[in-house]
Structures are given as structure tokens and as C-alpha cells.
Write an enzyme that holds these catalytic residues in place. Structure first.
Site, short mmCIF file in Angstrom:
data_model
loop_
_atom_site.label_atom_id
_atom_site.label_comp_id
_atom_site.label_asym_id
_atom_site.label_seq_id
_atom_site.Cartn_x
_atom_site.Cartn_y
_atom_site.Cartn_z
N CYS A 119 0.95 -1.73 0.24
CA CYS A 119 0.43 0.06 0.03
C CYS A 119 1.53 1.11 -0.37
O CYS A 119 0.09 2.12 -0.22
CB CYS A 119 -1.22 0.26 1.58
SG CYS A 119 -1.82 -1.02 1.47
N HIS A 252 -3.01 6.51 2.27
CA HIS A 252 -4.11 6.21 1.71
C HIS A 252 -5.55 4.81 2.39
O HIS A 252 -5.07 5.51 3.13
CB HIS A 252 -2.58 5.09 2.13
CG HIS A 252 -3.60 3.38 1.63
ND1 HIS A 252 -3.66 3.23 1.04
CD2 HIS A 252 -3.23 2.28 2.63
CE1 HIS A 252 -3.88 1.86 0.59
NE2 HIS A 252 -4.06 1.27 2.51
N ASN A 282 -10.18 -0.02 0.30
CA ASN A 282 -8.81 -0.27 0.03
C ASN A 282 -8.37 -0.91 -1.29
O ASN A 282 -8.09 -2.04 -1.65
CB ASN A 282 -8.18 -0.99 0.94
CG ASN A 282 -6.53 -0.86 1.20
OD1 ASN A 282 -5.60 -0.72 0.26
ND2 ASN A 282 -6.18 -1.26 2.72
#
Length: 325
Positions: A119, A252, A282
Site C-alpha cells: 500500500c 492511503h 482499499n
């Protein structure tokens, strides 16, 4: 003359298939797993996510995002002299997804490679491209985050399968005599590798280990909120800026509670935070460039704004980039 790297165009792509929490509840119930829209929203802030169709790969989504970014920047493919793809879900073991993407864009000759920092991948990719542009190795780069996390999910585990989605985001980063990227800060600590991982690999034509995503949610949350504050303050210090200089925080998009915690620690109101996790879930390395492009095209983020981008992911990796758009 001092040489800088500046974002000149953004682009993104989301697969057409949008799955709401209600859709996920129905899908999981068919497998005997119980969850609810309320349970998902309360813990994560996620209301929907996008999944790719069979036969669609990270490079396909990346190509769509790159074309939009190049169009926004007014750049032709033959001007691109560097391609970096951040992904944890490559098209194949090798060659790199960046090489496959290069061919799909009709580009040849320039260096291309993948970055694997989960990520945090887009932050890592921007950091590398910034360094290469500043040293004269490249003039116009494509930096892309592209992920197909739907193919890594264990749909018997309600604590992880509802969190993730697919998508791609890209930027064109160009050499400039005007400062763009002001400072970067990246880190990793491999001792935490086990709290967020896909512990499988290919050997002898077989998948060994477990090829599905595993996460210790509480451990990830606790570590994330600490390192995100640290890297944000580090990048501000490097740039000689303060929290008051931040026009937009683009984190993020993992969990709304992590994002709220970071904003509080930086004394930023949530109306200065770009939030897309509710509609996209996500999307790992794609989440920051997806959120950036969404905010640019929505008119939230404007040329001249100071942006703080930051991410944290499996590895354990984390980092931040401070830039003037």
C-alpha cells in the site's frame, strides 16, 4: 539550474463492476459468512468497492489511467522516458507489469520496472522517480499504482474480504525548474511482515503456502497510526514546512478511522482530507493516485496547492511525499 520533479497530469481507472456492502453481505451469506452494512461502515467507513472482470489485469487498468494522465499533461507516449508501476498483484511472475504496460501504451526503449511496497508502493514509486528526474536520468515519467486485490481475498474471512477493491491511478511526473515534489520520506521494518501478507508462492508449477490475504487488523491499526504521524512530520521538517502549510492531506485509503487519527494529530480538519475509501475501499498501491485524480477532476485540489501524500502497507512499509501541485 536546480532540477525538480513536478506532477503535470493525473489519471485513474475503476472497473465498471461496483459492489455495495449489501452486495457483499449477500455474497458472503451464500458461503455461510455473516456480516452487515452497519458492521462494515462502523469499522472502516467503506460502503462500496470495484472488482475487475475475469481476464482483466493490473496492466489493463494501468494503461487506462496512464492515457488519462498523459492526456491531462499534454504528453505523448514517445516523450515518456521512465515507467514505474507500483503493484502487489502483477500480471505474471515476470516480466514486470511495467513492461507489459509499456507495450500496451505503444512505448519502447525507456527503462521500466515494478515497485513492490504494497500500500506504500505509490509513495515509493514517486520517491524513486523524483530522484531519477532530479539527477537527469529521466525527464518525463509515468508513475502508476495498479491493483487487482479481489483475486487475493478469502471470502470466508469477513474481517478482510470486505476491505479491498481494484483500480489504478497514475501521474505524469516531469522535470521542471519550479519546485514540485518538495520532500520524500520512506521506511520499512520487516519484522512486522507477518501482520499483513499473502504467504504463498509458486514452485514446480504449483502454488505453495496460502495465496490469500492475511491480516492482523488490530496490529496493523496500532502500527499505522504511529508511523503515519512520524513520516508526515519528517517530510514537513525536510521541506521546511509546517502543518499549517498543508492544503490537502491525501492518505492511503485503508480505513476512515486511521485517516481521522492522522488528521487529528496534524491538526487538520477532515474537510482538508481527500476521502474516497467510502466508494473505492482499499485499493492498495492504487489508492493514493486514485484519490488524487478524483480530487483534481472534482475541482477540490487545484494547481498551486500543497499536498501531503502518505501511505502504510505490508512489509511493513510506510512513507510520505510533500509536494506543490
Amino acid at each position: 539550474m536546480t532540477r525538480y520533479a513536478r506532477i503535470s497530469g493525473t489519471g485513474s481507472y475503476l472497473p465498471p463492476l461496483r459492489l455495495t456492502n449489501a452486495d457483499m453481505v449477500e455474497r458472503l451469506a451464500a458461503g455461510g459468512v455473516e456480516t452487515s452494512d452497519e458492521w462494515i461502515v462502523e469499522r472502516t467507513g467503506i460502503r462500496a468497492r470495484h472488482f475487475v472482470a475475469d481476464g482483466v489485469f493490473a496492466s489493463d487498468m494501468a494503461a487506462e489511467a496512464c492515457r488519462k494522465a498523459m492526456d491531462a499533461a499534454g504528453v505523448d507516449g514517445n516523450e515518456i522516458d521512465l515507467i514505474i508501476v507500483a503493484t502487489s498483484t502483477p500480471d505474471m511472475v515476470f516480466p514486470s507489469t511495467a513492461a507489459i504496460l509499456q507495450h500496451k501504451l505503444g512505448i519502447s526503449g525507456c527503462p521500466v520496472f515494478d515497485v513492490q511496497a504494497v500500500c506504500s508502493g505509490f509513495i515509493y514509486g514517486l520517491t524513486v522517480a523524483d530522484a531519477m528526474i532530479r539527477t537527469g536520468t529521466a525527464k518525463k515519467a509515468l508513475v502508476v499504482g495498479a491493483e487487482v486485490f479481489s483475486r487475493l481475498l478469502d471470502f470466508s474471512d469477513r474481517t478482510t474480504c470486505v476491505l479491498f477493491g481494484d483500480g489504478a491511478g497514475a501521474v505524469v511526473l516531469e522535470a521542471s525548474d519550479v519546485p514540485g515534489i518538495l520532500a520524500t520520506d520512506i521506511h520499512a521494518d520487516g519484522k512486522h511482515a507477518g501482520i499483513l501478507c499473502v504467504p504463498g508462492h509458486v514452485s514446480g508449477g504449483k502454488v505453495l503456502g496460502d495465496p490469500l490475504l492475511k491480516m492482523d487488523g488490530q496490529a496493523v491499526f496500532k502500527l499505522a497510526v504511529g508511523v503515519l504521524e512520524d513520516t508526515a512530520r519528517a517530510v514537513l521538517t525536510k521541506a521546511g514546512r509546517s502543518e499549517a502549510d498543508i492544503d490537502w492531506l491525501i492518505p492511503h485509503q485503508a480505513n476512515i478511522r486511521i485517516m481521522q487519527s492522522t488528521a487529528r494529530k496534524l491538526k487538520l480538519p477532515m474537510d482538508k482530507v481527500v476521502v474516497t475509501v467510502d466508494e473505492q475501499g482499499n485499493t492498495s498501491a492504487a489508492s493514493i493516485p486514485l484519490a488524487l485524480d478524483h480530487a483534481v477532476r472534482a475541482g477540490q485540489v487545484k494547481k498551486g496547492d500543497t499536498l501531503l501524500l502518505e501511505g502504510v502497507g505490508g512489509g511493513f512499509t510506510w512513507g510520505a511525499v510533500l509536494l506543490d501541485l
